[in-house]
Design a protein around this motif. Structure first.
Motif, mmCIF file in Angstrom:
data_model
loop_
_atom_site.group_PDB
_atom_site.id
_atom_site.type_symbol
_atom_site.label_atom_id
_atom_site.label_comp_id
_atom_site.label_asym_id
_atom_site.label_seq_id
_atom_site.Cartn_x
_atom_site.Cartn_y
_atom_site.Cartn_z
ATOM 1 N N ILE A 67 0.849 -1.183 0.000
ATOM 2 C CA ILE A 67 0.000 0.000 0.000
ATOM 3 C C ILE A 67 0.888 1.237 0.000
ATOM 4 O O ILE A 67 1.648 1.472 0.943
ATOM 5 C CB ILE A 67 -0.944 0.005 1.228
ATOM 6 N N GLU A 68 0.786 2.013 -1.080
ATOM 7 C CA GLU A 68 1.552 3.250 -1.180
ATOM 8 C C GLU A 68 0.760 4.377 -0.534
ATOM 9 O O GLU A 68 -0.431 4.529 -0.790
ATOM 10 C CB GLU A 68 1.837 3.579 -2.642
ATOM 11 N N VAL A 69 1.426 5.162 0.303
ATOM 12 C CA VAL A 69 0.772 6.267 1.013
ATOM 13 C C VAL A 69 1.433 7.588 0.641
ATOM 14 O O VAL A 69 2.580 7.622 0.192
ATOM 15 C CB VAL A 69 0.814 6.046 2.549
ATOM 16 N N ASP A 70 0.702 8.682 0.854
ATOM 17 C CA ASP A 70 1.252 10.000 0.541
ATOM 18 C C ASP A 70 2.010 10.599 1.716
ATOM 19 O O ASP A 70 2.887 11.433 1.530
ATOM 20 C CB ASP A 70 0.161 10.958 0.057
ATOM 21 N N ASP A 71 1.697 10.205 2.957
ATOM 22 C CA ASP A 71 2.390 10.725 4.134
ATOM 23 C C ASP A 71 2.909 9.544 4.947
ATOM 24 O O ASP A 71 2.218 9.006 5.815
ATOM 25 C CB ASP A 71 1.443 11.599 4.968
ATOM 26 N N PHE A 72 4.126 9.151 4.646
ATOM 27 C CA PHE A 72 4.723 7.963 5.247
ATOM 28 C C PHE A 72 4.828 8.090 6.768
ATOM 29 O O PHE A 72 4.443 7.185 7.502
ATOM 30 C CB PHE A 72 6.110 7.717 4.641
ATOM 31 N N GLU A 73 5.386 9.199 7.246
ATOM 32 C CA GLU A 73 5.611 9.371 8.688
ATOM 33 C C GLU A 73 4.299 9.356 9.469
ATOM 34 O O GLU A 73 4.205 8.752 10.531
ATOM 35 C CB GLU A 73 6.398 10.653 8.969
ATOM 36 N N GLU A 93 14.935 1.493 0.932
ATOM 37 C CA GLU A 93 15.484 0.365 0.177
ATOM 38 C C GLU A 93 16.296 0.867 -1.027
ATOM 39 O O GLU A 93 16.051 1.965 -1.535
ATOM 40 C CB GLU A 93 14.359 -0.548 -0.314
ATOM 41 N N PRO A 94 17.247 0.053 -1.500
ATOM 42 C CA PRO A 94 18.087 0.456 -2.629
ATOM 43 C C PRO A 94 17.312 0.757 -3.913
ATOM 44 O O PRO A 94 17.809 1.464 -4.790
ATOM 45 C CB PRO A 94 19.015 -0.743 -2.849
ATOM 46 N N TRP A 95 16.094 0.245 -4.047
ATOM 47 C CA TRP A 95 15.321 0.483 -5.273
ATOM 48 C C TRP A 95 14.431 1.713 -5.179
ATOM 49 O O TRP A 95 13.582 1.951 -6.035
ATOM 50 C CB TRP A 95 14.512 -0.750 -5.677
ATOM 51 N N GLY A 96 14.630 2.535 -4.131
ATOM 52 C CA GLY A 96 13.991 3.847 -4.095
ATOM 53 C C GLY A 96 12.662 3.944 -3.387
ATOM 54 O O GLY A 96 11.875 4.844 -3.696
ATOM 55 N N VAL A 97 12.384 3.050 -2.445
ATOM 56 C CA VAL A 97 11.172 3.183 -1.640
ATOM 57 C C VAL A 97 11.543 3.192 -0.160
ATOM 58 O O VAL A 97 12.515 2.566 0.255
ATOM 59 C CB VAL A 97 10.120 2.066 -1.904
ATOM 60 N N ILE A 110 1.439 -6.568 5.581
ATOM 61 C CA ILE A 110 1.196 -5.372 4.781
ATOM 62 C C ILE A 110 2.493 -4.587 4.630
ATOM 63 O O ILE A 110 3.150 -4.265 5.609
ATOM 64 C CB ILE A 110 0.123 -4.469 5.448
ATOM 65 N N ASN A 111 2.845 -4.282 3.399
ATOM 66 C CA ASN A 111 4.005 -3.479 3.051
ATOM 67 C C ASN A 111 3.505 -2.052 2.803
ATOM 68 O O ASN A 111 2.792 -1.808 1.831
ATOM 69 C CB ASN A 111 4.643 -4.060 1.783
ATOM 70 N N ILE A 112 3.843 -1.133 3.697
ATOM 71 C CA ILE A 112 3.421 0.260 3.547
ATOM 72 C C ILE A 112 4.626 1.040 3.055
ATOM 73 O O ILE A 112 5.708 0.966 3.645
ATOM 74 C CB ILE A 112 2.858 0.823 4.858
ATOM 75 N N LEU A 113 4.436 1.788 1.958
ATOM 76 C CA LEU A 113 5.578 2.403 1.298
ATOM 77 C C LEU A 113 5.279 3.765 0.720
ATOM 78 O O LEU A 113 4.121 4.138 0.536
ATOM 79 C CB LEU A 113 6.075 1.482 0.180
ATOM 80 N N CYS A 114 6.347 4.482 0.415
ATOM 81 C CA CYS A 114 6.288 5.680 -0.413
ATOM 82 C C CYS A 114 7.576 5.703 -1.236
ATOM 83 O O CYS A 114 8.583 5.135 -0.838
ATOM 84 C CB CYS A 114 6.130 6.958 0.419
ATOM 85 N N HIS A 115 7.529 6.327 -2.390
ATOM 86 C CA HIS A 115 8.722 6.475 -3.211
ATOM 87 C C HIS A 115 9.539 7.657 -2.710
ATOM 88 O O HIS A 115 8.984 8.664 -2.300
ATOM 89 C CB HIS A 115 8.332 6.651 -4.682
ATOM 90 N N VAL A 116 10.848 7.500 -2.730
ATOM 91 C CA VAL A 116 11.733 8.577 -2.255
ATOM 92 C C VAL A 116 12.458 9.222 -3.415
ATOM 93 O O VAL A 116 12.512 8.715 -4.489
ATOM 94 C CB VAL A 116 12.742 8.084 -1.202
#
Length: 116
Positions: A67-73, A93-97, A110-116
């Motif tokens: 699940i990609e979120v807009d406000d990770f913190e 992670e090395p692939w940019g999340v 559940i994998n909660i993520l955002c792109h960095v």
């Protein structure tokens, strides 16, 4: 053309979904027929994706949902305040999340993520 893909998770206690999917992730209850409840965000365009994995990356277990979120913190804070255990991360992670793993009330990873 595929318009939508919906994950259907079996449970005998549908009401438990609200604690995580509404209270932590902020999803709206879009449909409730008693035997099925669907959470989501009305009128928001989302990318349709299906992933197949032999692991979750960095040697982790394969998550049931990402699940990609807009406000990770904020999501991380709500997750911990809600009493959900962080099983992995938070980590960039090395692939940019940036991500963390937790389990929903049904034990799904559940994998909660955002792109960095």
């Amino acid at each position: 053309m595929v318009k939508r893909i919906v994950a259907n998770l079996h449970t005998e206690n549908i009401a438990k979904a609200e604690a995580f999917y509404k209270n932590i992730l902020g999803l709206e209850c879009l449909m409730d027929h008693g035997w099925i409840t669907t959470y989501g965000i009305e009128n928001q365009k989302m990318t349709v994706q299906v992933s197949f994995a032999s692991e979750g990356g960095s040697g982790t277990l394969t998550p049931d949902l990402s699940i990609e979120v807009d406000d990770f913190e904020e999501t991380l804070n709500r997750t911990m305040e809600g009493g959900f255990v962080i099983e992995y991360g938070p980590i960039v992670e090395p692939w940019g999340v940036k991500r963390f793993y937790t389990r929903d009330p049904f034990g799904k990873l559940i994998n909660i993520l955002c792109h960095v």
